[in-house]
Design a protein around this motif. Structure first.
Motif, PDB file in Angstrom:
ATOM      1  N   ALA A  86       0.805  -1.404   0.096  1.00 48.93           N
ATOM      2  CA  ALA A  86      -0.017   0.192  -0.069  1.00 48.93           C
ATOM      3  C   ALA A  86       0.810   1.190   0.042  1.00 48.93           C
ATOM      4  O   ALA A  86       0.771   2.020  -0.853  1.00 48.93           O
ATOM      5  N   ASP A  87       1.881   1.238   1.026  1.00 48.03           N
ATOM      6  CA  ASP A  87       2.821   2.573   0.879  1.00 48.03           C
ATOM      7  C   ASP A  87       3.286   2.723  -0.061  1.00 48.03           C
ATOM      8  O   ASP A  87       3.419   3.844  -0.547  1.00 48.03           O
ATOM      9  N   GLY A  88       4.014   1.467  -0.920  1.00 47.35           N
ATOM     10  CA  GLY A  88       4.569   1.938  -2.179  1.00 47.35           C
ATOM     11  C   GLY A  88       3.847   2.303  -3.410  1.00 47.35           C
ATOM     12  O   GLY A  88       3.946   3.451  -3.900  1.00 47.35           O
ATOM     13  N   VAL A  89       2.564   1.567  -3.282  1.00 49.90           N
ATOM     14  CA  VAL A  89       1.675   2.004  -4.610  1.00 49.90           C
ATOM     15  C   VAL A  89       1.158   3.329  -4.227  1.00 49.90           C
ATOM     16  O   VAL A  89       1.092   4.283  -5.201  1.00 49.90           O
ATOM     17  N   LEU A  90       0.661   3.877  -3.069  1.00 53.74           N
ATOM     18  CA  LEU A  90       0.025   4.949  -2.915  1.00 53.74           C
ATOM     19  C   LEU A  90       1.304   6.275  -3.010  1.00 53.74           C
ATOM     20  O   LEU A  90       0.719   7.107  -3.860  1.00 53.74           O
ATOM     21  N   GLU A  91       2.573   6.169  -2.486  1.00 56.81           N
ATOM     22  CA  GLU A  91       3.529   7.037  -2.877  1.00 56.81           C
ATOM     23  C   GLU A  91       3.684   7.067  -4.424  1.00 56.81           C
ATOM     24  O   GLU A  91       3.726   8.358  -4.865  1.00 56.81           O
ATOM     25  N   ARG A 146     -11.463   3.119  -3.452  1.00 56.60           N
ATOM     26  CA  ARG A 146     -12.518   2.530  -3.407  1.00 56.60           C
ATOM     27  C   ARG A 146     -12.306   1.635  -2.222  1.00 56.60           C
ATOM     28  O   ARG A 146     -13.504   0.939  -1.765  1.00 56.60           O
ATOM     29  N   HIS A 147     -11.437   1.130  -2.058  1.00 56.84           N
ATOM     30  CA  HIS A 147     -11.080  -0.076  -1.065  1.00 56.84           C
ATOM     31  C   HIS A 147     -10.545   0.489   0.405  1.00 56.84           C
ATOM     32  O   HIS A 147      -9.987   1.368   0.750  1.00 56.84           O
ATOM     33  N   GLU A 148     -11.247   0.238   1.569  1.00 56.83           N
ATOM     34  CA  GLU A 148     -11.244   0.747   2.904  1.00 56.83           C
ATOM     35  C   GLU A 148      -9.746   0.749   3.383  1.00 56.83           C
ATOM     36  O   GLU A 148      -9.063   1.918   3.975  1.00 56.83           O
ATOM     37  N   PRO A 149      -9.106  -0.519   3.366  1.00 55.64           N
ATOM     38  CA  PRO A 149      -7.771  -0.446   3.832  1.00 55.64           C
ATOM     39  C   PRO A 149      -6.601   0.544   3.078  1.00 55.64           C
ATOM     40  O   PRO A 149      -5.859   0.886   3.787  1.00 55.64           O
ATOM     41  N   LEU A 150      -6.976   1.084   1.826  1.00 50.41           N
ATOM     42  CA  LEU A 150      -5.927   1.756   1.145  1.00 50.41           C
ATOM     43  C   LEU A 150      -6.373   3.189   1.471  1.00 50.41           C
ATOM     44  O   LEU A 150      -5.496   4.010   1.490  1.00 50.41           O
ATOM     45  N   TRP A 191      -3.429   7.970   7.190  1.00 52.20           N
ATOM     46  CA  TRP A 191      -2.927   7.997   8.132  1.00 52.20           C
ATOM     47  C   TRP A 191      -1.109   8.008   7.681  1.00 52.20           C
ATOM     48  O   TRP A 191      -0.271   8.026   8.473  1.00 52.20           O
ATOM     49  N   SER A 192      -1.132   8.707   6.299  1.00 55.69           N
ATOM     50  CA  SER A 192       0.193   8.706   5.796  1.00 55.69           C
ATOM     51  C   SER A 192       0.754  10.056   5.350  1.00 55.69           C
ATOM     52  O   SER A 192      -0.288  10.919   5.387  1.00 55.69           O
ATOM     53  N   PRO A 193       1.895  10.656   5.657  1.00 54.72           N
ATOM     54  CA  PRO A 193       2.225  11.767   5.398  1.00 54.72           C
ATOM     55  C   PRO A 193       1.884  12.422   3.972  1.00 54.72           C
ATOM     56  O   PRO A 193       1.507  13.542   3.367  1.00 54.72           O
ATOM     57  N   PHE A 217      -1.923  16.649  -0.368  1.00 54.02           N
ATOM     58  CA  PHE A 217      -3.134  17.199  -1.360  1.00 54.02           C
ATOM     59  C   PHE A 217      -3.555  18.566  -0.951  1.00 54.02           C
ATOM     60  O   PHE A 217      -4.013  19.169  -1.846  1.00 54.02           O
ATOM     61  N   PHE A 218      -3.063  19.204   0.127  1.00 53.50           N
ATOM     62  CA  PHE A 218      -3.322  20.422   0.595  1.00 53.50           C
ATOM     63  C   PHE A 218      -2.543  21.475  -0.502  1.00 53.50           C
ATOM     64  O   PHE A 218      -3.012  22.588  -0.672  1.00 53.50           O
ATOM     65  N   SER A 219      -1.693  20.942  -0.897  1.00 53.29           N
ATOM     66  CA  SER A 219      -0.771  21.896  -2.133  1.00 53.29           C
ATOM     67  C   SER A 219      -1.215  21.449  -3.020  1.00 53.29           C
ATOM     68  O   SER A 219      -1.271  22.298  -4.374  1.00 53.29           O
TER      69      SER A 219
END
Length: 299
Positions: free
Chosen positions: A88-93, A117-121, A127-129, A134-136
Motif C-alpha cells: 500500500a505505501d509503495g503504490v500510494l506513494e 474504493r477500498h477501505e484499507p487503502l 494516516w500517511s504523510p 493534497f493541500f498543496s
C-alpha cells in the motif's frame, strides 16, 4: 531508453489483450488468462509494477495500463484479497507522486481513486504523510491536475465513513488548520471547491465530531463570515451553507453566540438581499429560516 519504452508498452498491450480480449475482432478473453492475471495481481506484485513503471510507457500504453490496473484491482476478490497483500505505501506513494509529473498526473489520479474504493487503502493514505500533500496539490498551476487531485482528495474524505470518522478523531486539529488554509487560498477554484466540500462534510452524520468541533470556534465563524462577503457569488453561496450550520446549532458556544449577536443587524440587512435572484427555492427557505434564527439572538 526508447527500446525500453517500446518493450514496456508491448507488455502492457499484451496484458490488456489477455484481460479484455480483442475488442475490434470481437474475440473474448480466455478465462484461463484472466484467472492467471488476477492471480498475479493477488499473489505477485503486478499492481505495484504497473504503478511504478507508468512513466516508462508510451501515451496509449499508459492509458492501457490504467485499464489493466483498475480492472485487476476490482477483479481480485472484489479487491479485498489484492488490497490485503498489495504494498500500500509503495503504490500510494507512486500514485500521489505522479501528480507532480503532468504527463502522469491524470492516469495516476484514476488509479489512485480506484485504490480509494477500498477501505484499507483509504486508511493507509489518511494516516500517511502523503495525505497532507493534497493541500498543496489541489492548488497547483495546471488546472486539470489540480482538479483531478481535488477529486482524489474528496474521495479520500467521503467514501469510507467509518475510516474518516476515526481519522477525524485522531487528526482533527491539524486537519482543520490545514483545511482553513484552503478556505483562505487566493485561488478562486480552491476556495469554492473547499467550501462546497466542507458544507457537505459538516452535514454528514458520520462527521458529527468534525461538525461540533468546527462550529464551536469563533475563529472559524469569522473566516466563514468573511467568505460570505466575498465578491464572487458562488463563494457566497457555498459559504452560506457552512454559515447556516453555525447559526442553526442550538448549542452555540458563548464566543460564537456573541459574534452572531453583535452582528445581528448587519447580518439581517445583508441576508435580506442575499442572492435573491437565485432560482433555488430550498436556498431561499433556508435563508429565511437563518434570518429568523438570527433575529432571536441577543437582547
Amino acid at each position: 531508453m526508447h527500446k525500453a519504452f517500446i518493450l514496456a508498452s508491448k507488455h502492457v498491450v499484451a496484458l490488456k489483450a489477455a484481460l479484455f480480449g480483442d475488442l475490434a475482432a470481437e474475440v473474448p478473453p480466455k478465462p484461463e488468462d484472466v484467472a492467471l492475471l488476477t492471480s498475479e495481481a493477488v499473489d505477485g506484485d503486478l499492481l505495484a509494477l504497473l504503478a511504478r513503471h507508468l512513466r516508462l510507457l508510451e501515451f496509449e500504453a499508459s492509458k492501457d495500463a490504467v485499464l489493466v490496473f483498475n480492472n485487476l484491482l476490482r477483479r481480485s476478490a472484489g479487491g479485498r484479497t489484492a488490497v490485503a497483500r498489495v504494498d500500500a505505501d509503495g503504490v500510494l506513494e507512486t500514485l500521489v507522486g505522479g501528480y507532480e509529473v503532468n504527463s502522469l498526473a491524470l492516469n495516476c489520479g484514476s488509479m489512485l481513486r480506484e485504490c480509494l474504493r477500498h477501505e484499507p487503502l483509504v486508511r493507509a493514505l489518511l494516516w500517511s504523510p502523503l495525505f497532507w500533500r493534497f493541500f498543496s496539490l489541489v492548488g497547483v498551476a495546471d488546472f486539470d491536475v489540480a482538479s483531478d487531485a481535488f477529486l482524489s482528495f474528496k474521495e479520500a474524505l467521503t467514501r469510507h465513513k467509518a475510516v474518516i470518522t476515526a481519522f477525524m478523531a485522531d487528526r482533527l486539529d491539524p486537519f482543520v488548520s490545514a483545511y482553513n488554509g484552503l478556505l483562505s487560498s487566493k485561488n478562486y477554484v480552491v476556495r469554492r471547491q473547499s467550501l462546497k466540500l466542507l458544507g457537505e462534510m459538516l452535514v454528514e452524520r458520520s462527521n458529527f465530531g468534525l461538525m461540533t468541533h468546527y462550529i464551536a470556534s469563533a475563529d472559524n465563524l469569522k473566516l466563514i463570515m468573511n467568505l460570505l462577503l466575498d465578491s464572487r457569488r458562488n463563494i457566497q453561496f457555498e459559504a452560506f451553507h457552512v454559515f447556516k450550520v453555525f447559526v442553526a446549532n442550538p448549542n452555540k458556544t458563548p464566543p460564537v453566540a456573541t459574534i452572531l449577536a453583535k452582528n445581528r443587524d448587519r447580518l439581517l440587512s445583508y441576508l435580506a438581499d442575499f442572492l435573491t435572484d437565485r432560482d433555488d427555492e430550498q436556498f431561499h427557505e433556508e435563508r429565511l429560516m437563518i434570518m429568523d434564527e438570527i433575529r432571536g439572538l441577543g437582547p
